[in-house]
Design a protein around this motif. Sequence first.
Motif, PDB file in Angstrom:
ATOM      1  N   PRO A 146     -14.300  88.574 -14.579  1.00 31.26           N
ATOM      2  CA  PRO A 146     -15.349  87.546 -14.583  1.00 31.26           C
ATOM      3  C   PRO A 146     -15.057  86.371 -15.508  1.00 31.26           C
ATOM      4  N   GLU A 147     -14.384  86.606 -16.661  1.00 31.64           N
ATOM      5  CA  GLU A 147     -14.073  85.510 -17.575  1.00 31.64           C
ATOM      6  C   GLU A 147     -13.237  84.429 -16.915  1.00 31.64           C
ATOM      7  N   ALA A 148     -12.366  84.813 -15.973  1.00 29.00           N
ATOM      8  CA  ALA A 148     -11.493  83.834 -15.332  1.00 29.00           C
ATOM      9  C   ALA A 148     -12.271  82.847 -14.475  1.00 29.00           C
ATOM     10  N   LEU A 149     -13.494  83.206 -14.027  1.00 28.49           N
ATOM     11  CA  LEU A 149     -14.310  82.283 -13.245  1.00 28.49           C
ATOM     12  C   LEU A 149     -14.765  81.080 -14.072  1.00 28.49           C
ATOM     13  N   LEU A 150     -14.652  81.144 -15.374  1.00 27.18           N
ATOM     14  CA  LEU A 150     -14.967  79.989 -16.206  1.00 27.18           C
ATOM     15  C   LEU A 150     -13.974  78.853 -15.980  1.00 27.18           C
ATOM     16  N   TYR A 151     -12.792  79.179 -15.432  1.00 14.90           N
ATOM     17  CA  TYR A 151     -11.719  78.197 -15.338  1.00 14.90           C
ATOM     18  C   TYR A 151     -11.225  77.946 -13.919  1.00 14.90           C
ATOM     19  N   ASP A 152     -11.554  78.811 -12.971  1.00 15.64           N
ATOM     20  CA  ASP A 152     -10.999  78.696 -11.628  1.00 15.64           C
ATOM     21  C   ASP A 152     -11.952  79.349 -10.641  1.00 15.64           C
ATOM     22  N   SER A 153     -11.979  78.818  -9.417  1.00 11.41           N
ATOM     23  CA  SER A 153     -12.871  79.367  -8.402  1.00 11.41           C
ATOM     24  C   SER A 153     -12.274  80.556  -7.668  1.00 11.41           C
ATOM     25  N   ALA A 154     -10.961  80.768  -7.776  1.00 13.82           N
ATOM     26  CA  ALA A 154     -10.312  81.868  -7.048  1.00 13.82           C
ATOM     27  C   ALA A 154      -9.284  82.563  -7.936  1.00 13.82           C
ATOM     28  N   PHE A 163     -20.494  76.660 -14.049  1.00 10.44           N
ATOM     29  CA  PHE A 163     -20.155  78.074 -14.186  1.00 10.44           C
ATOM     30  C   PHE A 163     -21.049  78.738 -15.219  1.00 10.44           C
ATOM     31  N   THR A 164     -21.138  80.044 -15.112  1.00  8.96           N
ATOM     32  CA  THR A 164     -21.849  80.828 -16.116  1.00  8.96           C
ATOM     33  C   THR A 164     -21.231  82.212 -16.205  1.00  8.96           C
ATOM     34  N   ALA A 171     -22.249 101.936 -25.101  1.00  8.96           N
ATOM     35  CA  ALA A 171     -21.430 102.684 -24.150  1.00  8.96           C
ATOM     36  C   ALA A 171     -21.368 101.980 -22.795  1.00  8.96           C
ATOM     37  N   LEU A 172     -22.496 101.385 -22.376  1.00  5.85           N
ATOM     38  CA  LEU A 172     -22.560 100.699 -21.083  1.00  5.85           C
ATOM     39  C   LEU A 172     -22.527  99.195 -21.294  1.00  5.85           C
ATOM     40  N   LYS A 173     -21.623  98.530 -20.588  1.00  4.77           N
ATOM     41  CA  LYS A 173     -21.529  97.075 -20.639  1.00  4.77           C
ATOM     42  C   LYS A 173     -21.546  96.545 -19.210  1.00  4.77           C
ATOM     43  N   ILE A 174     -22.390  95.547 -18.972  1.00  2.00           N
ATOM     44  CA  ILE A 174     -22.535  94.937 -17.648  1.00  2.00           C
ATOM     45  C   ILE A 174     -22.201  93.456 -17.773  1.00  2.00           C
ATOM     46  N   GLU A 175     -21.506  92.934 -16.772  1.00  2.00           N
ATOM     47  CA  GLU A 175     -21.033  91.551 -16.870  1.00  2.00           C
ATOM     48  C   GLU A 175     -21.057  90.895 -15.495  1.00  2.00           C
ATOM     49  N   GLY A 176     -21.471  89.634 -15.459  1.00  2.36           N
ATOM     50  CA  GLY A 176     -21.473  88.883 -14.213  1.00  2.36           C
ATOM     51  C   GLY A 176     -21.070  87.446 -14.441  1.00  2.36           C
ATOM     52  N   GLY A 177     -20.400  86.863 -13.467  1.00  2.58           N
ATOM     53  CA  GLY A 177     -19.981  85.471 -13.545  1.00  2.58           C
ATOM     54  C   GLY A 177     -20.247  84.762 -12.236  1.00  2.58           C
ATOM     55  N   LEU A 178     -20.457  83.452 -12.314  1.00  2.00           N
ATOM     56  CA  LEU A 178     -20.736  82.655 -11.129  1.00  2.00           C
ATOM     57  C   LEU A 178     -20.113  81.278 -11.330  1.00  2.00           C
ATOM     58  N   ARG A 179     -19.508  80.724 -10.253  1.00  3.33           N
ATOM     59  CA  ARG A 179     -18.918  79.386 -10.338  1.00  3.33           C
ATOM     60  C   ARG A 179     -19.126  78.653  -9.016  1.00  3.33           C
ATOM     61  N   TYR A 180     -19.649  77.422  -9.111  1.00  5.55           N
ATOM     62  CA  TYR A 180     -19.797  76.545  -7.948  1.00  5.55           C
ATOM     63  C   TYR A 180     -18.887  75.347  -8.130  1.00  5.55           C
ATOM     64  N   GLU A 181     -18.226  74.912  -7.049  1.00  8.11           N
ATOM     65  CA  GLU A 181     -17.385  73.724  -7.099  1.00  8.11           C
ATOM     66  C   GLU A 181     -17.603  72.880  -5.851  1.00  8.11           C
ATOM     67  N   HIS A 182     -17.637  71.567  -6.055  1.00  7.77           N
ATOM     68  CA  HIS A 182     -17.591  70.613  -4.943  1.00  7.77           C
ATOM     69  C   HIS A 182     -16.289  69.839  -5.060  1.00  7.77           C
TER      70      HIS A 182
END
Length: 703
Positions: free
Chosen positions: A144-152, A410-411, A419-430
Amino acid sequence: MTYTMRFSFSVSLISIALTSAPALAGAPGHDVDFHSNDASDIIVTAPIHRDRMDVLANSVAISGQALTSAIRPTIGETLQHTAGVSATSFGPNASRPILRGLQGERAKVLTDGIGSIDVSNTSVDHAVVINPLLADRIEVVRGPEALLYDSAPLGGVVNVSDKRIPRAIPEEAIHIDATGSFGSAARERSGGGAVDAPLGGKFVLHLDGSYLKTDDLRIGGHVLSPQARTEAAASALLPIDPDNPVDFSGNAALRGKLPNSASKTWTVGGGAAYIGEGGNIGFSYSHYDSFYGVPVRYATQPGEEQEAPRLDLAQDRIDARAEINTGGDILKSINVRAGYAHYRHFELEEDGSIGTAFYNDGYEARLELVQADQGAWHGATGAQFTARDFNVVGDEAFLPKSSTQKIGAFTLQQLDYGALKIEGGLRYEHSDIGASPLDSQPQFFRGGRSFDTLSGSLGASYGLSDGWRVGANLMRTERAPSADELFANGPHAGTEAFEIGNPGFKTERAWGAEAVLHGKADGFSFNASIYHNWFDNFIYDARTGALEDGLPVFQYFQAKARYYGAEAEASLRIATIGEYEIKADALGDYTRATISGAGPAPRIPPLRLLGGIEADSPRVGGRIEVEWTDKAQRLAAFETPTDGFTLVNASVTLHPFTDKRATSIVFSANNIFDVDARRHTSYLKDFAPLPGRDLRVTARFSL
């Protein structure tokens, strides 16, 4: 003018914030040891720094002694012993990383979080304008961290960090970092250095420079692969045609040296930063200049041509960065990063005249808002703008003048319950991509395309016990086609290929799933992952078997595809003898890729295994390793098989002073048995093998 107004407004706001922000113990620049590199088990590329154990993918960091031992003239070769990473190996001077079999637009290379602003993503013969000699740290970030920099980012992104814009104030009156290297295979002579000096208490001035010169690369056997030698030798038996000579049998005898592979590169740069209690702001300027040869794609059959292209490359670049520690209940910090670069390179004819000229002006800016921690909830949100004006001029222009603009948001959000870690990422590009060829270039598409893409990722990890964590991540990505994938249509001397794109391409979409296992204990570490990616409208280039202008035709196509594979690495301390620690380590990676209706994808790295054993002490260390690469047998149409190979390397590291951080000297012998080795991932693997026996000495010190 529009860019200047926006940038000036941002700087004004930052200046106010720096002077008004409250003093914080953890403010940037005041919690950093200027002499040390961050530990390799901490991933720092994302705004929220995290232990590698907590990352929902197999991300990797290289710094300190490991980086000194690995450093090579290109980013691709510097990362060659990283799990899940191969290289394009387009000769010794233009080798770009390949991440889990994905390259080009799907393997972004960043410098301090934004693009290298060059044209290395356009073609494999174009060097990445980032100098490993000046790097402090290189990370391959996935998940998910990579979505901060690229859409794919299914393969990940590569981020190279340096100190050109200082983040910390040296404790001494002047701080010096320097690296020097000599390699026998290409008579490589290289050196780089940086000086940082505090001015007036809160200001830091930085200066750096580097120089690299190599001769033609020495190789461990013939220049041509066995199949190419057979074809070249057979050309002598064909009927003689005075108007079209086809006797290429002399090429079959070439061995020992890789012609047209010499290079010379130099860089100079400077930066300054204000580092206050509330954050820091800084600027830098850099110039990159390189002259290098591209190995010849030798003719072996009637109708083929062969050239010895050389590239004369230069880039001028301006960068800015600001980090503001707000101390608020909603925002923890505001980070701004911006860069502009003017790039050009000339592809030279054999008489030294300019055959084709490439020009690229690029702008990139990022804004990151890092949230204040709310119990278990952490996150960062931001926006990014990229603009690129690209032009190719000359008789062999394979692309029209084009422009690309991208606006993205992006977010990244995380919930940490221990013990439990949850993570989500989202990225929109035009994306807006347009081509405006000259009236004299009717072969090119004229017009523009627009794309809207939305990519997301969701995953979780769970701590099984102290030191062990298992996780899984699901990612949905969308990628707009690049200008070269859409508009290419002509001969390219650098790659010695005729390249054809398709302006009708659709958005590339994919699903990706990955499972990871991390383990860590005293004297032991383990990281492994398995992944599976399903592509719709996958864009790939493949050789068609046709010849155009005497060059093999490579055409872009679009189809469904599947990529899956695994990678693992482990390290174990097996004994302690006096002050020496004896460790064993191993890594392995494998990727399998199939394109629907076409069969195996082209240039996919085969199975690789590497194992080593080393002894380390405060003053002396030694290592021996063996790397085995399987032969490539899953072949795309018109691909030739690539033999497997085994390389044996050894090194001795000296630390002349008690503080290991101050000075290290590495003596290494690579490819000790002078093996003829070729990477299946290379367009030129039948004409450009890897280096033969290479004796190296690399010294790095920090004062």
